[in-house]
Motif scaffolding. Sequence first.
Motif, PDB file in Angstrom:
ATOM      1  N   ASP A 145       0.865  -1.179   0.000  1.00  0.00           N
ATOM      2  CA  ASP A 145       0.000   0.000   0.000  1.00  0.00           C
ATOM      3  C   ASP A 145       0.902   1.230   0.000  1.00  0.00           C
ATOM      4  O   ASP A 145       1.909   1.275   0.724  1.00  0.00           O
TER       5      ASP A 145
ATOM      6  N   GLY B 283       1.112   5.179   0.740  1.00  0.00           N
ATOM      7  CA  GLY B 283       0.462   6.316   1.384  1.00  0.00           C
ATOM      8  C   GLY B 283       1.153   7.617   1.009  1.00  0.00           C
ATOM      9  O   GLY B 283       2.382   7.681   0.945  1.00  0.00           O
TER      10      GLY B 283
ATOM     11  N   LYS C 257       4.203  -2.653   3.493  1.00  0.00           N
ATOM     12  CA  LYS C 257       4.463  -3.939   2.860  1.00  0.00           C
ATOM     13  C   LYS C 257       3.668  -5.046   3.541  1.00  0.00           C
ATOM     14  O   LYS C 257       3.529  -5.075   4.764  1.00  0.00           O
ATOM     15  N   TYR C 258       3.153  -5.967   2.712  1.00  0.00           N
ATOM     16  CA  TYR C 258       2.379  -7.107   3.208  1.00  0.00           C
ATOM     17  C   TYR C 258       2.938  -8.389   2.586  1.00  0.00           C
ATOM     18  O   TYR C 258       3.386  -8.392   1.427  1.00  0.00           O
TER      19      TYR C 258
END
Length: 568
Positions: free
Chosen positions: A442, A444, A544-545
């Motif tokens: 993601d 931002g 981060k995932y």
Amino acid sequence: MMHSCIIFASIYYPESAKNRRDLVTYLQKTVDLLRAFYENPAIVLAGDFNQTKKSWLASCLSLKQVVNFPTHESGSILDLILTNCETYYQTPESLVPLACSDHNIVLWSAAASIPNPKIKRVKYRSLIDSAICTYGRWIATYPFPEVYGDKSLDKKCQLFNEVLHAKYLEFFPEKTFTRCESDKPWIPPPNQETNPKKVQAFPRRRFAKCEKIAKSDYLSHEKSHDSLRHTNPRKWHRAVKQITGKSIHNSIKISHPDGTYTTVDEVNQYFTHIWNSFPSPTQAQKPEILDSCADEGEVVIDEMTTYKTLMKVKVNCSAYPDELPPKLIREYAPFIAKPLSVLINLCFRIGIFPAVWKKAYVRIIPKVTNPKSCDELSPISQTPCLAKVAETFIMRVLLDQIQGSIDQRQYGGLKDCNTSVYLVKMYDSLLKWVEKGHSFVDLGAIDFRKAFDLINHIVAALNLKLMGAKKKTLTLVLDFLRQRMHRVFALYEGDTNSKWSSSTCGAPQGTKLAAIVFLPVINFLIADYDDRYKFVDDLSFILKYLVQSGVVTPQFSSNFFSVETSRR
């Protein structure tokens, strides 16, 4: 602008024609050719166009269609008048058909009175060589006793500026010329003449020769902008507007429901309210802020360093009111350098920035094409040229002191850092994580509202102290920020400047220290998070995932974005 000639074309396009696009293509090429050959011609295309789409045709030719009533017995508008000189004619009228014709007669009469061309009187000061030499002889022998007396720093700077400007007014007298909208763009102002008797008295051959030379120089300057078309679109756009005689800065008019416009004082009041959102440090708070700051040795700016900095002044910038033009400051840099270095050294010694250098004229730049409120305006401050030179030395000393404490992920306001480095670093980190597989991110992005306008001077000073700013330099920076005065430039032609107002917070955009003062405000924000990227007041971060067996696991702490209230 007045038209140089009139081009009239009568057109009939039969209804049985198959491809109507051929007509538009032919007319478009012909009109473009005529506009290239003649300077601003008056074009009238009239005739029976049958079922051709009039709005599309007018748009392709950049002309206006003025017939707005049915011209055929079927109730359709088949007979059109496409023109760019509608202001010289009345509204078309419909008359009865002639004999057995099924088309009405369209009467387009000339206006009762042709509007006079707009004439504008412009005041200017010509920087001719003789005046430059005369000013140079004076400044080369003047000892500047105002700088070396026992007066206060504010008084010294004020008198120094006044004596330079007074002699400028004396040796470069003000002149006035009239500019007509029909004037050729390649004729320089002093040679323009709108009085017919004076034009007639001027020998025609001599005038034609001067015009030919001026036009040749103008067109060669125009060709020099060709490379900008592919290298720098922004500069190319500005160059095109200058070549066509259009203003680079458009008028700013924010309309109200009652038909009135926002005044310059209302705009000034809006920004003054923002620039007074936080109180400035009081005399009682200064010892607390400056306490435990490390002392530094005396900062000395020598004459040669000042001279080299003056020689880097941009001469194509607009001059600050009541100050020497940048071109003359650069011309007389060898003589201005010594007294200016004395004033700058005194600033560092006593920690005071002169009040006359803290006055700014604010130019309003719209953020959108047609602003609807003051919130869609951006204020850019224009400060004295000599003040910018002094800021340069303050910025260098301050950066030397805090360089080691600046966030390594800050890519704005620093040497060898720009948006390209900022984007490449962020994009590289993003792709490296995604290419591992079974992962996603993601992104931002945060843009601080009124970032420079809402800088709290106390917070900025405390953070500068934490980053290693020395006592004398920090005192001077604080004095640079406090008790600043500003007024807003006229928003449109015929408007006046606003009244002077003061501010207690913020850093004026357009000054060199504004970005450097903002860096400490954002320096400690998410400083412990690795995937952060800062560009002055823009903050981006990557979340981060990792996906394992259908379970999404964040690779960051849930409280990574925390702000200490003491540093807000």
